[in-house]
Design an enzyme around this catalytic site. Sequence first.
Site, PDB file in Angstrom:
ATOM      1  N   HIS A  45       1.061  -1.291  -0.020  1.00 31.22           N
ATOM      2  CA  HIS A  45       0.238   0.067   0.175  1.00 31.22           C
ATOM      3  C   HIS A  45       0.806   1.410  -0.049  1.00 31.22           C
ATOM      4  O   HIS A  45       1.577   1.773   0.932  1.00 31.22           O
ATOM      5  CB  HIS A  45      -0.365   0.107   1.593  1.00 31.22           C
ATOM      6  CG  HIS A  45      -1.748   1.377   1.005  1.00 31.22           C
ATOM      7  ND1 HIS A  45      -1.941   1.785   2.362  1.00 31.22           N
ATOM      8  CD2 HIS A  45      -3.525   1.412   0.842  1.00 31.22           C
ATOM      9  CE1 HIS A  45      -2.749   2.888   1.738  1.00 31.22           C
ATOM     10  NE2 HIS A  45      -3.766   2.277   0.863  1.00 31.22           N
ATOM     11  N   ASP A  94      -7.367  13.843  -5.379  1.00 28.51           N
ATOM     12  CA  ASP A  94      -7.694  12.610  -4.931  1.00 28.51           C
ATOM     13  C   ASP A  94      -8.745  12.100  -4.557  1.00 28.51           C
ATOM     14  O   ASP A  94      -8.850  12.379  -3.522  1.00 28.51           O
ATOM     15  CB  ASP A  94      -6.078  12.706  -4.239  1.00 28.51           C
ATOM     16  CG  ASP A  94      -5.581  10.975  -3.374  1.00 28.51           C
ATOM     17  OD1 ASP A  94      -6.411  10.273  -4.142  1.00 28.51           O
ATOM     18  OD2 ASP A  94      -4.398  10.720  -2.839  1.00 28.51           O
TER      19      ASP A  94
END
Length: 349
Positions: A116, A174
């Site tokens: 991640h 984002d």
Amino acid sequence: MRVSKQELFDLMKQKFIKAGLNEEAAHDVSDVLTFADYRGIHSHGAVRVEYYSERIAKGGITANPNYKFEQTGPSSAVFDGDNGPGHQAAKQAMEKAIEMAKTSGIAVVGMKHISHSGALGYFVEMAAEQDMVGISMCQSDPMVVPFGGTEPYFGTNPIAFSAPSSDERMITFDMATTVQAWGKVLDARSKDASIPDTWAVDASGAPTTNARDVHALVPIAGPKGYGLMMMVDILSGSLLGVPHGVHVSSMYQDLTKGRDLGQLHIVINPAYFTDSDAFKKQISTMLDELKAQPAAEGYGEVFYPGERARLRSAKYEKDGIEIVDDIYNYLVSDDIHYDRYHGKNRFAE
């Protein structure tokens, strides 16, 4: 609990070193997480430290990876992350993409076998700071019902974009391709807070406001979000030969195993398409025009993408960054294993 940006960075860095990362990797991961908290994106900041530390300590993230970068064409490359810290791998891959775009006009760099990587806004802003346009997207584990379905298939599969202006402003967005990112649910859980009933569904497929009852998230705008998350999965997964859709590994189940995730950076050099200064000036003009727009009732003013995050940063610079007490207590402790992420369910406790 409020802490300064530097104090938060230092606490996280030391925790990652205790977990097993080397100094450079601990710095890079902490820098991305501090960026998130400093912008008010707390779902991707210090709330993640316990999980990352647990996974590092259990071997699910390679503490000293052997990164490999292969340029496969004038504008294309593949970065093998060796299951190392995704934040560091994505940062190094973006640095390579920026260098390639300086000489080729555009660069597409795929990352495979990474863990991640956190807030994608960090990486696209790296490009904007070099007067380029940055785009990034990545896979995540299945936790979203497809449009019309009842069981999770795709991940939240976020997309980020950033572009420079002729002044200090910068456009940055984002976004998850879900109504809300999973990290926001984790953030609500850590605060024992409720969530809007438009974010997720429970095991029966009904909307829920209880963060602990969430069975799956839902895509933005129904079939449109469903299509976007499929696109992200193909470009950052299938294109790189890593697992797709429901086959993407769980973030929280077995912390001793690597994630094998994919991510894609695209960097565009405006100078290869138009006059670079004129491009940035037009962005500034656009922002000025947006700020001059009359606001609808109840909104106060029109914000451009990324503006509110920078306003939060200015406030945090003055008042300190707000961190939940139990997260702060974990950061200052000598403990690594809290066993919160022991796989009782795929989405963590």
